[in-house]
Design a protein around this motif. Structure first.
Motif, mmCIF file in Angstrom:
data_model
loop_
_atom_site.group_PDB
_atom_site.id
_atom_site.type_symbol
_atom_site.label_atom_id
_atom_site.label_comp_id
_atom_site.label_asym_id
_atom_site.label_seq_id
_atom_site.Cartn_x
_atom_site.Cartn_y
_atom_site.Cartn_z
ATOM 1 N N PRO A 1 -2.085 5.300 3.911
ATOM 2 C CA PRO A 1 -1.896 3.939 4.447
ATOM 3 C C PRO A 1 -1.230 3.929 5.822
ATOM 4 C CG PRO A 1 -1.119 4.074 2.180
ATOM 5 C CD PRO A 1 -1.466 5.458 2.583
ATOM 6 N N GLN A 2 -0.348 4.899 6.055
ATOM 7 C CA GLN A 2 0.382 4.933 7.331
ATOM 8 C C GLN A 2 -0.569 4.969 8.530
ATOM 9 O OE1 GLN A 2 1.310 6.469 4.597
ATOM 10 N NE2 GLN A 2 3.500 6.908 4.541
ATOM 11 N N THR A 3 -1.684 5.661 8.408
ATOM 12 C CA THR A 3 -2.637 5.768 9.528
ATOM 13 C C THR A 3 -3.149 4.376 9.917
ATOM 14 O OG1 THR A 3 -3.311 7.923 8.724
ATOM 15 C CG2 THR A 3 -4.824 6.818 10.245
ATOM 16 N N TRP A 4 -3.568 3.624 8.898
ATOM 17 C CA TRP A 4 -4.111 2.287 9.157
ATOM 18 C C TRP A 4 -3.025 1.359 9.664
ATOM 19 C CZ3 TRP A 4 -9.278 1.934 8.964
ATOM 20 C CH2 TRP A 4 -9.944 2.978 8.320
ATOM 21 N N PHE A 5 -1.830 1.563 9.168
ATOM 22 C CA PHE A 5 -0.727 0.689 9.573
ATOM 23 C C PHE A 5 -0.370 0.919 11.044
ATOM 24 C CE2 PHE A 5 3.996 0.125 9.865
ATOM 25 C CZ PHE A 5 3.975 -1.252 9.838
ATOM 26 N N LEU B 1 -6.719 0.634 -0.641
ATOM 27 C CA LEU B 1 -5.940 1.846 -0.946
ATOM 28 C C LEU B 1 -4.889 1.533 -2.010
ATOM 29 C CD1 LEU B 1 -5.371 3.446 2.607
ATOM 30 C CD2 LEU B 1 -6.817 4.325 0.769
ATOM 31 N N ALA B 2 -4.237 0.367 -1.854
ATOM 32 C CA ALA B 2 -3.204 -0.030 -2.831
ATOM 33 C C ALA B 2 -3.816 -0.160 -4.220
ATOM 34 C CB ALA B 2 -2.545 -1.342 -2.403
ATOM 35 N N SER C 1 0.826 -1.203 0.000
ATOM 36 C CA SER C 1 0.000 0.000 0.000
ATOM 37 C C SER C 1 0.865 1.260 0.000
ATOM 38 C CB SER C 1 -0.890 -0.040 1.249
ATOM 39 O OG SER C 1 -1.878 0.924 1.160
ATOM 40 N N LEU C 2 1.905 1.229 0.810
ATOM 41 C CA LEU C 2 2.852 2.354 0.884
ATOM 42 C C LEU C 2 3.514 2.568 -0.475
ATOM 43 C CD1 LEU C 2 4.656 4.185 2.953
ATOM 44 C CD2 LEU C 2 6.296 2.368 2.649
ATOM 45 N N HIS C 3 3.886 1.451 -1.086
ATOM 46 C CA HIS C 3 4.536 1.543 -2.397
ATOM 47 C C HIS C 3 3.586 2.134 -3.428
ATOM 48 C CE1 HIS C 3 6.313 0.126 -6.190
ATOM 49 N NE2 HIS C 3 7.432 0.392 -5.553
ATOM 50 N N SER C 4 2.302 1.814 -3.287
ATOM 51 C CA SER C 4 1.328 2.315 -4.266
ATOM 52 C C SER C 4 1.179 3.827 -4.176
ATOM 53 C CB SER C 4 -0.027 1.636 -4.065
ATOM 54 O OG SER C 4 -0.644 2.108 -2.884
ATOM 55 N N ILE C 5 1.214 4.366 -2.969
ATOM 56 C CA ILE C 5 1.064 5.825 -2.836
ATOM 57 C C ILE C 5 2.343 6.506 -3.355
ATOM 58 C CG2 ILE C 5 1.848 6.167 -0.425
ATOM 59 C CD1 ILE C 5 -0.451 8.114 -0.065
ATOM 60 N N GLY C 6 3.482 5.833 -3.157
ATOM 61 C CA GLY C 6 4.737 6.348 -3.721
ATOM 62 C C GLY C 6 4.682 6.335 -5.240
ATOM 63 N N ALA C 7 4.134 5.257 -5.801
ATOM 64 C CA ALA C 7 4.029 5.142 -7.263
ATOM 65 C C ALA C 7 3.113 6.231 -7.817
ATOM 66 C CB ALA C 7 3.508 3.763 -7.639
ATOM 67 N N LEU C 8 2.031 6.514 -7.072
ATOM 68 C CA LEU C 8 1.107 7.565 -7.522
ATOM 69 C C LEU C 8 1.819 8.923 -7.523
ATOM 70 C CD1 LEU C 8 -1.697 8.546 -8.336
ATOM 71 C CD2 LEU C 8 -2.313 8.630 -5.922
ATOM 72 N N ALA C 9 2.531 9.203 -6.441
ATOM 73 C CA ALA C 9 3.275 10.473 -6.373
ATOM 74 C C ALA C 9 4.293 10.537 -7.505
ATOM 75 C CB ALA C 9 3.963 10.593 -5.016
ATOM 76 N N TRP D 1 -8.772 -11.864 14.368
ATOM 77 C CA TRP D 1 -8.731 -11.695 12.914
ATOM 78 C C TRP D 1 -9.904 -10.865 12.394
ATOM 79 C CZ3 TRP D 1 -5.911 -11.236 8.930
ATOM 80 C CH2 TRP D 1 -6.450 -11.354 7.645
ATOM 81 N N GLU D 2 -11.080 -11.098 13.002
ATOM 82 C CA GLU D 2 -12.270 -10.410 12.505
ATOM 83 C C GLU D 2 -12.101 -8.892 12.567
ATOM 84 O OE1 GLU D 2 -17.014 -10.365 13.199
ATOM 85 O OE2 GLU D 2 -15.855 -11.857 14.279
ATOM 86 N N PHE D 3 -11.471 -8.435 13.649
ATOM 87 C CA PHE D 3 -11.266 -6.990 13.812
ATOM 88 C C PHE D 3 -10.147 -6.486 12.891
ATOM 89 C CE2 PHE D 3 -9.139 -3.374 15.723
ATOM 90 C CZ PHE D 3 -10.193 -2.525 16.003
ATOM 91 N N ILE D 4 -9.024 -7.180 12.936
ATOM 92 C CA ILE D 4 -7.856 -6.649 12.219
ATOM 93 C C ILE D 4 -7.989 -6.831 10.703
ATOM 94 C CG2 ILE D 4 -6.249 -8.644 12.190
ATOM 95 C CD1 ILE D 4 -5.359 -5.082 13.325
ATOM 96 N N SER D 5 -8.858 -7.761 10.288
ATOM 97 C CA SER D 5 -9.026 -7.979 8.845
ATOM 98 C C SER D 5 -9.512 -6.709 8.144
ATOM 99 C CB SER D 5 -9.995 -9.137 8.589
ATOM 100 O OG SER D 5 -11.251 -8.817 9.122
ATOM 101 N N HIS D 6 -10.230 -5.847 8.865
ATOM 102 C CA HIS D 6 -10.681 -4.581 8.272
ATOM 103 C C HIS D 6 -9.481 -3.730 7.869
ATOM 104 C CE1 HIS D 6 -14.314 -5.665 10.639
ATOM 105 N NE2 HIS D 6 -14.883 -5.259 9.523
ATOM 106 N N TYR D 7 -8.462 -3.787 8.697
ATOM 107 C CA TYR D 7 -7.254 -2.992 8.395
ATOM 108 C C TYR D 7 -6.555 -3.544 7.152
ATOM 109 C CZ TYR D 7 -7.813 -0.460 12.731
ATOM 110 O OH TYR D 7 -8.304 0.354 13.704
ATOM 111 N N PHE D 8 -6.541 -4.872 7.046
ATOM 112 C CA PHE D 8 -5.955 -5.501 5.849
ATOM 113 C C PHE D 8 -6.730 -5.057 4.603
ATOM 114 C CE2 PHE D 8 -2.756 -8.750 6.884
ATOM 115 C CZ PHE D 8 -2.866 -8.813 8.270
#
Lengths: 380, 236
Positions: A333-337, A364-365, A279-287, A351-358
């Motif tokens: 992405p950094q916020t969610w991470f 975003l990616a 996800s981080l790489h994707s925002i870098g690629a967009l920039a 998993w049920e809770f953290i899967s939302h973050y995934f």
């Protein structure tokens, strides 16, 4: 087909390796920051906070308070100024962080059951020191206040036992969860190191397109009619693998050597970090896709990377930020991470809770990569 | 003769400046077309458009029957030598050949032959950025010919090359044309007029097709005019 992917990947590794500056930044900075931050917070708790006591009463009762302050776990009496003015000067000079002023006639007033006041001052210029000092002084003064109250009740004829019970009427029990000792190192070291790592990675990601198209060799790629998608996909794979290889030793040392708790979720954290890296790489690629050249790309990278940790809500609650900032923070992405890392390492969220973050990171990616691909196809 | 490149009403501009103004011409199979112009007359722009690396404003360009705005398929049969040093600077000579072969989808067994043709054996382990300009241009031309193109577009391939490298490059270009290839190459110096079948003289956004003999005459006349206007009547 596969050969061309592998060749592009090999060239990307060669580039990264032969660029000495980039090599040292990527290899050393993240790892060194772990040792640096661990060293910084190695005390784990703030103890021996320099404290001054101004005893204007000089009575047995006031000496009792001083003795209690002496035995307080986090405080260390380092000065006994004779006046409030002297105390003020000591705090200004940074010699002490907190001061306790016991007023004249303290013993007399408490004996006569009159209202009296112990004055405490705290240097608020360092909020971590201030918070700790405040908690420590408060716990001593609360005890003293209770004892004086019991004394006054027994003075008015109540049995000692009864008076004690009266003060125990409401028992407030504090129990910090997830980080029971309120250990600073557990909370901050990993956060700071991940912040340094994500900054390096964002800057490197921002070069993925602009770094290629900004060079004359881009003409060779265009003249050959080589697929841009294949080119940037291969480069992205190398970047993501490299970023993961940088953070894995940090996780291993942090968890196994420095004993920073991961709540037995080493592999979940690693998988979560992988999704974030993409996800981080994707925002870098967009920039990178909108940057006019490498310099622009670096600037965009810094604009994204530098404030993202503060905006992530790791050190200051997201909910306490203005609404507009909250919205902005949620598309980074950094916020969610950082929030996800906090949940995984401290709270065992399931998993049920953290899967939302995934899911959010993956979404975003997908959005950022699609936009980057569309812009790149249009521009080049 | 069969045209392999057809350019019609090509317009290219940079900002407000028109670089190519409704240019039309054809290039035929097996031809050596010299693109000549003094200074910034749009040679590089024209060659980059024909090679499909730059977009253009209007007009139509067909290369080997393909409309270059719609497809990149023609690039498989095309080689480009750029004027700016465009090889991969952080790679060595051998790595550049390997990498560009992959970009062009060429089998690696083509590489030893091309190394031999351009006498690059002694430079294989050298980083490209450390090559002198003659060897660099030999390598650039070698890379452009890796895919055995039907058309070679070379932008000032003999610019600042030493005599030895110039000889190797000219020999290989002649060989390429003799084997049926079509070559478009640009230059600034009139000494190369005779190496081309025709000269596309670029001036003020227009292309004027000339025979080498007519191009030399025009050059001589222009030089004469310059000397006359400066008051010196001693031009050759």
């Amino acid at each position: 087909m596969l050969n061309s992917y592998l060749t592009i990947m090999r060239r990307e590794i060669t580039y990264m390796w032969r660029d000495k500056g980039l090599r040292y930044i990527l290899l050393l900075v993240t790892l060194l920051s772990l040792f640096l931050f661990w060293g910084t917070y190695s005390a784990q708790l703030l103890k021996d906070i320099p404290t001054a006591v101004v005893d204007l009463d000089r009575s047995n009762a006031s000496r009792e308070i001083t003795d209690k302050l002496k035995t307080a776990e986090n405080l260390k009496i380092t000065a006994r100024p004779g006046s409030f003015a002297e105390l003020k000067e000591l705090i200004k000079q940074g010699e002490v962080v907190t001061g306790v002023v016991i007023p004249e006639d303290y013993a007399k007033d408490t004996a006569l059951g009159r209202h009296t006041r112990i004055y405490t001052v705290i240097d608020g210029s360092n909020f971590i020191y201030a918070t700790n000092a405040s908690t420590a002084v408060l716990s001593v003064t609360r005890t003293v206040s209770a004892e004086v109250g019991i004394q006054q009740l027994t003075g008015s004829g109540m049995q000692y036992q009864q008076a004690q019970e009266a003060y125990r009427g409401i028992q407030i029990q504090q129990e910090p969860w997830f980080n029971p000792t309120l250990n600073y190192a557990f909370f901050l070291v990993l956060g700071w190191v991940l912040n340094v790592w994500q900054q390096c990675c964002t800057l490197a990601s921002c070069m993925i397109i602009a770094g290629e198209t900004g060079m004359c060799s881009w003409l060779q790629i265009k003249a050959a009619g080589f697929s841009r998608l294949k080119l940037f996909t291969s480069k992205s794979v190398v970047h993501v693998i490299t970023f993961m290889l940088l953070i894995l030793p940090v996780y291993i040392i942090a968890n196994w050597v420095f004993k920073i708790p991961f709540n037995d979720h080493f592999w979940l954290l690693t998988l979560f970090t992988l999704v974030f890296t993409i996800s981080l790489h994707s925002i870098g690629a967009l920039a990178s896709s909108v940057a006019r050249n490498s310099l622009d790309a670096t600037r965009y990278g810094m604009i994204i990377a530098l404030p993202s940790f503060v905006l992530s809500g790791y050190t200051w609650p997201l909910e306490a930020m203005p609404q507009a900032l909250q919205v902005f923070a949620k598309v980074i992405p950094q916020t969610w991470f950082f929030q996800g890392v906090n949940y995984i390492t401290f709270k065992n969220p399931g998993w049920e809770f953290i899967s939302h973050y995934f899911i959010v990171l993956a979404a975003l990616a997908a959005v950022f990569y699609t936009l980057a691909a569309a812009i790149t196809a249009y521009r080049y | 003769m069969e045209p392999v490149i057809t350019v019609e009403n090509l317009v290219q501009s940079a900002g407000k400046k028109t670089i190519l103004n409704r240019v039309s011409f054809e290039v035929y199979r097996g031809e050596s077309l010299g693109i000549f112009g003094t200074g910034d007359t749009g040679k590089t722009s024209l060659m980059h458009i024909l090679a499909g690396v730059d977009k253009f404003k209007s007009g139509s360009v067909e290369v080997l029957g393909f409309n270059i705005k719609k497809t990149e398929k023609f690039k498989r049969k095309l080689g480009l030598v750029t004027q700016a040093p465009s090889l991969f600077n952080d790679l060595k000579v051998s790595e550049n050949l390997d990498f560009i072969a992959v970009l062009k989808g060429v089998k690696k067994d083509r590489i030893p032959g091309i190394i031999n043709q351009f006498e690059l054996e002694n430079y294989l382990d050298r980083p490209v950025k450390k090559l002198d300009s003659g060897v660099y241009q030999r390598l650039s031309t070698a890379c452009a010919l890796l895919n055995e193109p039907e058309i070679l577009i070379a932008d000032e391939p003999l610019r600042s090359t030493d005599i030895y490298s110039t000889r190797i490059i000219i020999t290989e270009l002649k060989k390429f044309i003799a084997e049926g290839g079509t070559c478009l190459w640009s230059f600034k110096s009139p000494e190369f007029f005779d190496l081309a079948d025709r000269i596309a003289w670029l001036d003020e956004g227009q292309v004027n097709m000339l025979t080498p003999w007519r191009a030399r005459e025009k050059w001589t006349s222009q030089v004469q005019d310059i000397y006359n206007s400066s008051g010196e009547n001693n031009a050759q």
